[in-house]
Design a protein around this motif. Structure first.
Motif, PDB file in Angstrom:
ATOM      1  N   ALA A   1       0.815  -1.209   0.000  1.00 34.17           N
ATOM      2  CA  ALA A   1       0.000   0.000   0.000  1.00 34.17           C
ATOM      3  C   ALA A   1       0.852   1.264   0.000  1.00 34.17           C
ATOM      4  O   ALA A   1       0.475   2.269  -0.615  1.00 34.17           O
ATOM      5  CB  ALA A   1      -0.925  -0.005   1.215  1.00 34.17           C
ATOM      6  N   LEU A   2       1.984   1.235   0.669  1.00 36.42           N
ATOM      7  CA  LEU A   2       2.856   2.406   0.689  1.00 36.42           C
ATOM      8  C   LEU A   2       3.405   2.713  -0.701  1.00 36.42           C
ATOM      9  O   LEU A   2       3.652   3.880  -1.040  1.00 36.42           O
ATOM     10  CB  LEU A   2       4.001   2.190   1.686  1.00 36.42           C
ATOM     11  N   ARG A   3       3.590   1.690  -1.522  1.00 37.38           N
ATOM     12  CA  ARG A   3       4.071   1.910  -2.893  1.00 37.38           C
ATOM     13  C   ARG A   3       2.960   2.394  -3.804  1.00 37.38           C
ATOM     14  O   ARG A   3       3.177   3.183  -4.709  1.00 37.38           O
ATOM     15  CB  ARG A   3       4.671   0.613  -3.454  1.00 37.38           C
ATOM     16  N   GLN A   4       1.744   1.917  -3.549  1.00 41.98           N
ATOM     17  CA  GLN A   4       0.650   2.164  -4.480  1.00 41.98           C
ATOM     18  C   GLN A   4      -0.347   3.207  -3.984  1.00 41.98           C
ATOM     19  O   GLN A   4      -1.269   3.580  -4.714  1.00 41.98           O
ATOM     20  CB  GLN A   4      -0.080   0.850  -4.762  1.00 41.98           C
ATOM     21  N   GLY A   5      -0.202   3.623  -2.714  1.00 47.63           N
ATOM     22  CA  GLY A   5      -1.121   4.621  -2.177  1.00 47.63           C
ATOM     23  C   GLY A   5      -2.494   4.088  -1.864  1.00 47.63           C
ATOM     24  O   GLY A   5      -3.486   4.836  -1.911  1.00 47.63           O
ATOM     25  N   ASP A   6      -2.608   2.809  -1.537  1.00 47.12           N
ATOM     26  CA  ASP A   6      -3.903   2.177  -1.291  1.00 47.12           C
ATOM     27  C   ASP A   6      -4.194   2.065   0.199  1.00 47.12           C
ATOM     28  O   ASP A   6      -3.307   2.211   1.049  1.00 47.12           O
ATOM     29  CB  ASP A   6      -3.926   0.769  -1.892  1.00 47.12           C
ATOM     30  N   ASP A   7      -5.456   1.744   0.512  1.00 47.90           N
ATOM     31  CA  ASP A   7      -5.825   1.257   1.833  1.00 47.90           C
ATOM     32  C   ASP A   7      -5.508  -0.237   1.885  1.00 47.90           C
ATOM     33  O   ASP A   7      -5.147  -0.846   0.861  1.00 47.90           O
ATOM     34  CB  ASP A   7      -7.321   1.478   2.084  1.00 47.90           C
ATOM     35  N   ILE A   8      -5.632  -0.833   3.065  1.00 50.89           N
ATOM     36  CA  ILE A   8      -5.419  -2.273   3.172  1.00 50.89           C
ATOM     37  C   ILE A   8      -6.669  -2.929   3.765  1.00 50.89           C
ATOM     38  O   ILE A   8      -7.431  -2.284   4.493  1.00 50.89           O
ATOM     39  CB  ILE A   8      -4.187  -2.633   4.029  1.00 50.89           C
ATOM     40  N   THR A   9      -6.856  -4.182   3.437  1.00 50.35           N
ATOM     41  CA  THR A   9      -7.997  -4.952   3.937  1.00 50.35           C
ATOM     42  C   THR A   9      -7.498  -6.149   4.713  1.00 50.35           C
ATOM     43  O   THR A   9      -6.694  -6.941   4.209  1.00 50.35           O
ATOM     44  CB  THR A   9      -8.895  -5.415   2.773  1.00 50.35           C
ATOM     45  N   LEU A  10      -7.963  -6.270   5.952  1.00 49.05           N
ATOM     46  CA  LEU A  10      -7.647  -7.410   6.800  1.00 49.05           C
ATOM     47  C   LEU A  10      -8.949  -8.005   7.313  1.00 49.05           C
ATOM     48  O   LEU A  10     -10.035  -7.483   7.068  1.00 49.05           O
ATOM     49  CB  LEU A  10      -6.757  -6.973   7.975  1.00 49.05           C
ATOM     50  N   GLY A  11      -8.836  -9.093   8.049  1.00 50.03           N
ATOM     51  CA  GLY A  11     -10.001  -9.663   8.704  1.00 50.03           C
ATOM     52  C   GLY A  11     -10.361  -8.867   9.947  1.00 50.03           C
ATOM     53  O   GLY A  11      -9.753  -7.835  10.257  1.00 50.03           O
ATOM     54  N   PRO A  12     -11.356  -9.321  10.717  1.00 50.70           N
ATOM     55  CA  PRO A  12     -11.749  -8.633  11.949  1.00 50.70           C
ATOM     56  C   PRO A  12     -10.576  -8.545  12.926  1.00 50.70           C
ATOM     57  O   PRO A  12      -9.836  -9.511  13.106  1.00 50.70           O
ATOM     58  CB  PRO A  12     -12.877  -9.510  12.506  1.00 50.70           C
ATOM     59  N   LEU A  13     -10.418  -7.395  13.583  1.00 51.82           N
ATOM     60  CA  LEU A  13      -9.271  -7.143  14.454  1.00 51.82           C
ATOM     61  C   LEU A  13      -9.693  -6.869  15.905  1.00 51.82           C
ATOM     62  O   LEU A  13      -8.915  -6.334  16.685  1.00 51.82           O
ATOM     63  CB  LEU A  13      -8.446  -5.957  13.928  1.00 51.82           C
ATOM     64  N   GLY A  14     -10.901  -7.241  16.259  1.00 51.50           N
ATOM     65  CA  GLY A  14     -11.398  -6.916  17.592  1.00 51.50           C
ATOM     66  C   GLY A  14     -10.970  -7.875  18.687  1.00 51.50           C
ATOM     67  O   GLY A  14     -11.193  -7.600  19.877  1.00 51.50           O
ATOM     68  N   ALA A  15     -10.357  -8.994  18.328  1.00 57.22           N
ATOM     69  CA  ALA A  15      -9.964  -9.982  19.333  1.00 57.22           C
ATOM     70  C   ALA A  15      -8.758  -9.493  20.127  1.00 57.22           C
ATOM     71  O   ALA A  15      -8.016  -8.602  19.699  1.00 57.22           O
ATOM     72  CB  ALA A  15      -9.643 -11.308  18.661  1.00 57.22           C
ATOM     73  N   TYR A  16      -8.558 -10.103  21.292  1.00 60.66           N
ATOM     74  CA  TYR A  16      -7.408  -9.821  22.143  1.00 60.66           C
ATOM     75  C   TYR A  16      -6.473 -11.025  22.109  1.00 60.66           C
ATOM     76  O   TYR A  16      -6.904 -12.162  22.263  1.00 60.66           O
ATOM     77  CB  TYR A  16      -7.853  -9.548  23.584  1.00 60.66           C
ATOM     78  N   ARG A  17      -5.178 -10.751  21.924  1.00 57.41           N
ATOM     79  CA  ARG A  17      -4.188 -11.810  21.825  1.00 57.41           C
ATOM     80  C   ARG A  17      -3.004 -11.520  22.756  1.00 57.41           C
ATOM     81  O   ARG A  17      -2.720 -10.364  23.083  1.00 57.41           O
ATOM     82  CB  ARG A  17      -3.677 -11.946  20.385  1.00 57.41           C
ATOM     83  N   ASP A  18      -2.329 -12.563  23.136  1.00 59.03           N
ATOM     84  CA  ASP A  18      -1.124 -12.478  23.967  1.00 59.03           C
ATOM     85  C   ASP A  18       0.076 -12.598  23.037  1.00 59.03           C
ATOM     86  O   ASP A  18       0.421 -13.692  22.580  1.00 59.03           O
ATOM     87  CB  ASP A  18      -1.139 -13.608  24.992  1.00 59.03           C
TER      88      ASP A  18
END
Length: 299
Positions: A184-201
């Motif tokens: 994205a930094l090269r192309q000027g895009d946003d990024i898409t990921l899965g849900p990020l609401g979980a808590y992890r160790d």
């Protein structure tokens, strides 16, 4: 001290190799495909026969065997082959070939499944994995634990929580995020990921490697199953935001991708590290910010 290290070319295997050598161990590295360097041996724990493995163990005569092989994703059959078969082979072969050797195997927080939000999970919690990955890692742990209880093996399973740091694979959430941000930094895009609401160790790979070395070189047998984590749950969304800040990424992180099948149903996980501190004297030393910086700098 000779250590036979399976999976030495993998993410955790490379870190374990370095930590063991820093402690003065002679490490014999094992892989299915090996470089033309001294100190490497070719062997496939999935396809190799018991006789071949017994011969290897007798030839090397290790004091410790460390198994860092494994697979995060795939079909149920592929995960059984990658995560259960190697452990079964070692549990069968070590008592025959080098009965006094210790086995250090790597488990996973995925063995626990869903746990109460806000609580740290200890090793005596009833495991209830929610994915094929977690099920196969639990099967591996049970093979080792039962061999220890039966007196056939000196062994310990380190239940690794969410390792991060330098050279993090793209198959993990932060690895995917780093890879997407670079594009994205090269192309000027946003990024898409899965849900990020979980808590992890999240625990640094260097700290995990130290735990492996501690378990391998401990003068007396550790307890058979030990958690290796930071002891603190952090929202994945916050850690991705930390990564974006380090990367200088100012685009949007869109959470419309699919959840990961091996962990999407688990909204919270944090390790109770009381037992590993008592058994090995181990505790993590790396802070989360430095681990996230290493993810970006060495992606």
């Amino acid at each position: 001290m000779t250590v036979l290290l399976f999976g030495a070319s993998g993410y955790l295997g490379r870190a374990a190799d370095e930590a063991l050598r820093e402690r003065g161990a002679r490490v014999v590295r094992v892989g299915r495909a090996v470089p033309p360097d001294d100190g490497w041996v070719r062997h496939d724990l999935v396809r190799g026969g018991t006789g071949e493995l017994v011969e290897l163990l007798r030839a090397v005569e290790p004091r410790v065997v460390v198994n860092c092989t494994g697979q995060l994703d795939g079909t149920a059959a592929e995960l059984v082959a990658a995560n259960v078969t190697p452990t079964a082979a070692l549990v069968n072969a070590i008592p025959q070939a080098v009965p006094s050797a210790r086995l250090v195997a790597l488990g996973s927080a995925a063995e626990y499944g869903r746990v109460p939000h806000g609580l740290s999970v200890a090793e005596d919690a009833v495991p209830d994995p929610v994915s094929a990955y977690g099920i196969t890692k639990l099967a591996s742990t049970l093979l080792v634990r039962d061999a220890v209880i039966a007196g056939r093996l000196d062994a310990v399973v380190l239940r690794i929580f969410n390792p991060i740091g330098a050279d993090l694979p793209a198959g993990t959430v932060l690895g995917r995020a780093a890879q997407a941000m670079r594009v994205a930094l090269r192309q000027g895009d946003d990024i898409t990921l899965g849900p990020l609401g979980a808590y992890r160790d999240f625990v640094d790979v260097a700290d995990v490697a130290d735990a492996i070395a501690d378990a391998a070189l401990a003068p007396t047998a550790p307890e058979p199953v030990l958690n290796v984590g930071s002891g603190r749950a952090v929202a994945v969304r916050d850690v991705v935001a930390m990564l974006a800040s380090v990367a200088g990424f100012q685009g949007r992180v869109i959470e419309s991708g699919p959840a990961q099948p091996r962990s999407g149903a688990v909204t919270w996980i944090a390790a109770d590290t009381t037992r590993v501190q008592r058994s090995l004297g181990w505790s993590p030393h790396q802070d989360l910010a430095s681990s996230v910086r290493a993810v970006w700098q060495h992606a």
